[in-house]
Design an enzyme around this catalytic site. Structure first.
Site, short mmCIF file in Angstrom:
data_model
loop_
_atom_site.label_atom_id
_atom_site.label_comp_id
_atom_site.label_asym_id
_atom_site.label_seq_id
_atom_site.Cartn_x
_atom_site.Cartn_y
_atom_site.Cartn_z
N LYS A 195 2.07 31.28 -40.62
CA LYS A 195 3.19 30.34 -40.57
C LYS A 195 3.08 29.31 -41.70
CE LYS A 195 4.67 32.73 -37.20
NZ LYS A 195 4.41 32.68 -35.79
C1 LIG Z 1 4.52 33.49 -34.43
C2 LIG Z 1 5.64 33.43 -33.47
C3 LIG Z 1 5.48 33.09 -32.13
C4 LIG Z 1 4.13 32.91 -31.50
O1 LIG Z 1 3.34 32.01 -32.19
P1 LIG Z 1 1.78 31.96 -31.91
O2 LIG Z 1 1.38 30.61 -32.38
O3 LIG Z 1 1.17 33.07 -32.72
O4 LIG Z 1 1.57 32.16 -30.45
C5 LIG Z 1 6.59 32.95 -31.33
N1 LIG Z 1 7.83 33.17 -31.82
C6 LIG Z 1 8.03 33.54 -33.10
C7 LIG Z 1 9.43 33.75 -33.58
C8 LIG Z 1 6.94 33.70 -33.95
O5 LIG Z 1 7.12 34.09 -35.21
#
Ligand SMILES: *Cc1c(COP(=O)(O)O)cnc(C)c1O
Length: 398
Positions: A195
């Site tokens: 992210k």
């Molecule tokens: C990455 C992601 C999640 C989950 O995030 P984590 O921190 O890995 O649990 C949820 N929704 C979307 C759209 C994502 O890209």
């Protein structure tokens, strides 16, 4: 056994280029070491600092750091009182965690289709799917562009629904001049290494609603009273109460140590991502082999979490998976964000969903891929990606 995809021969990169890579600097590393040396490595003062810094950045009223966005979405649903018998409307074009936590909360996910050009959920389709059991809308700000929030908020007000934004891609995203996190909703951010900023793993729940925040704080740590981590402190009391059986979804100081120094770099990271994304857009403008991502038709700041063109399979002799195999054969990493959630066997079997129930999500699911995009991606490496895409397009043109 299926035959492996045929892969053509050509001049290759000698090293593999990942599709994503976190940018970790000396300040992050020093803060983690400081944490390790301090004798306090679990939830503590660094989490408090990161939480208030993040809330200030997004313009959020209340914030609570958690172990992941998945955990945060789970807590947000429960804190809004969503459970068995309730329906929650969301997008099929998301990471499957968005649907999984709705299931885990005992509720039923209801899907609304996306717009195949902007890849965002269509609010007119959300409206169509609101019924007597609907309790919440979970819009997903896909790859860093915002959903059209105003009509979502209007629908929520009219029908008395909660809005829980899946803001996993949206740290730094703006809608009509305001940051995601500042709207009168609950929003959940992710700090997974892919992210826009990272804490290794981690997430943040931001909400306008004080009662929701109190329940998130309780539920994320065993149901124990809010500052339970202080119980070993000189100022804290070793006694605590348990109001309900909670989870163990807290962020650690070791993780927040990264976030404290990632956050001030977020705007520069987004600028770097935007510049690279614009280079891709210019390089592929005249290429029939790709359908390029389009901007949303309202004022927005795109956080460019991912660069996700669609493979125009109708103009090619190969499908998206073969296109990805060709890129990998050229030492170019690719991602798949995402297979539409309604096409996974659990959801197909449970709800009888068919690919064509959500035609735009199905169209995108069969064609989308993520090309390398991260702040430290060098132009020369990006040029290799661009050359590889052009080469594959030329060799497999119909
Ligand atoms: C990455 C992601 C999640 C989950 O995030 P984590 O921190 O890995 O649990 C949820 N929704 C979307 C759209 C994502 O890209």
């Amino acid at each position: 056994m299926t035959e492996p995809a045929p892969v053509s021969r050509h001049a290759e990169r000698t090293s593999f280029l990942p599709f994503s890579r976190p940018t970790i600097g000396d300040a992050e590393i020093a803060e983690v070491i400081d944490c390790l040396r301090s004798g306090w490595i679990t939830t503590g003062p660094k989490v408090e600092r990161f939480t208030s810094d993040f809330a200030a950045y997004v313009g959020g009223r209340h914030a609570s750091a958690v172990s992941s966005a998945t955990a945060g979405l789970h807590l947000a649903l429960m804190a809004h009182g969503i459970g068995p018998g309730d329906e929650v409307i969301t997008s099929p074009m998301t990471f499957v965690a968005t649907l999984n936590v709705i299931e885990l909360a005992g509720a039923v996910p209801v899907l609304a289709d996306i717009d195949r050009r902007t890849l965002q959920i269509r609010v007119d389709d959300v409206a169509r799917r609101i019924g007597p059991r609907t309790r919440a809308i979970v819009p997903v700000h896909f790859v860093g562009q915002p959903v059209d929030l105003d009509p979502v908020l209007d629908l929520a007000r009219t029908h008395g629904l909660a809005v829980i934004e899946d803001a996993a891609h949206a740290a730094g995203t703006e809608y009509k001049g305001k940051r995601i996190g500042s709207f009168p909703t609950t929003s959940v951010f992710s700090f997974h290494p892919n992210k826009n900023i990272t804490t290794g793993e981690g997430g943040m729940v931001v909400t306008h609603d004080e009662a929701v925040m109190s329940r998130v704080a309780l539920l994320k740590f065993h149901g124990m009273s809010r500052d339970a981590w202080k119980r070993f402190d000189r100022a804290g009391s070793p006694r605590y109460d348990v109001a309900l059986p909670g989870y163990k979804y807290n962020m650690l100081d070791m993780q927040a140590a990264l976030g404290i120094h990632q956050l001030p770099r977020l705007d520069a990271f987004i600028d770097a991502r935007r510049r690279l994304a614009e280079r891709y857009q210019a390089a592929f403008r005249d290429l029939d082999a790709l359908i390029l991502p389009e901007p949303v038709p309202y004022p927005a700041r795109h956080a460019w979490h991912l660069y996700t063109p669609l493979v125009n399979v109708d103009a090619l002799t190969i499908d998206r998976d073969a296109f990805m195999a060709e890129l990998k054969a050229r030492n170019i990493g690719v991602g798949l964000h995402y297979t539409a959630a309604h096409e996974f066997s659990y959801y197909r079997d449970r709800y009888g969903w068919c690919p064509d129930d959500y035609p735009d999500a199905h169209f995108v699911s069969d064609r989308i891929l993520s090309l390398p995009l991260y702040p430290a991606l060098r132009d020369a490496d990006q040029d290799d990606v661009i050359a590889a895409v052009h080469d594959i397009a030329q060799r497999s043109a119909r």
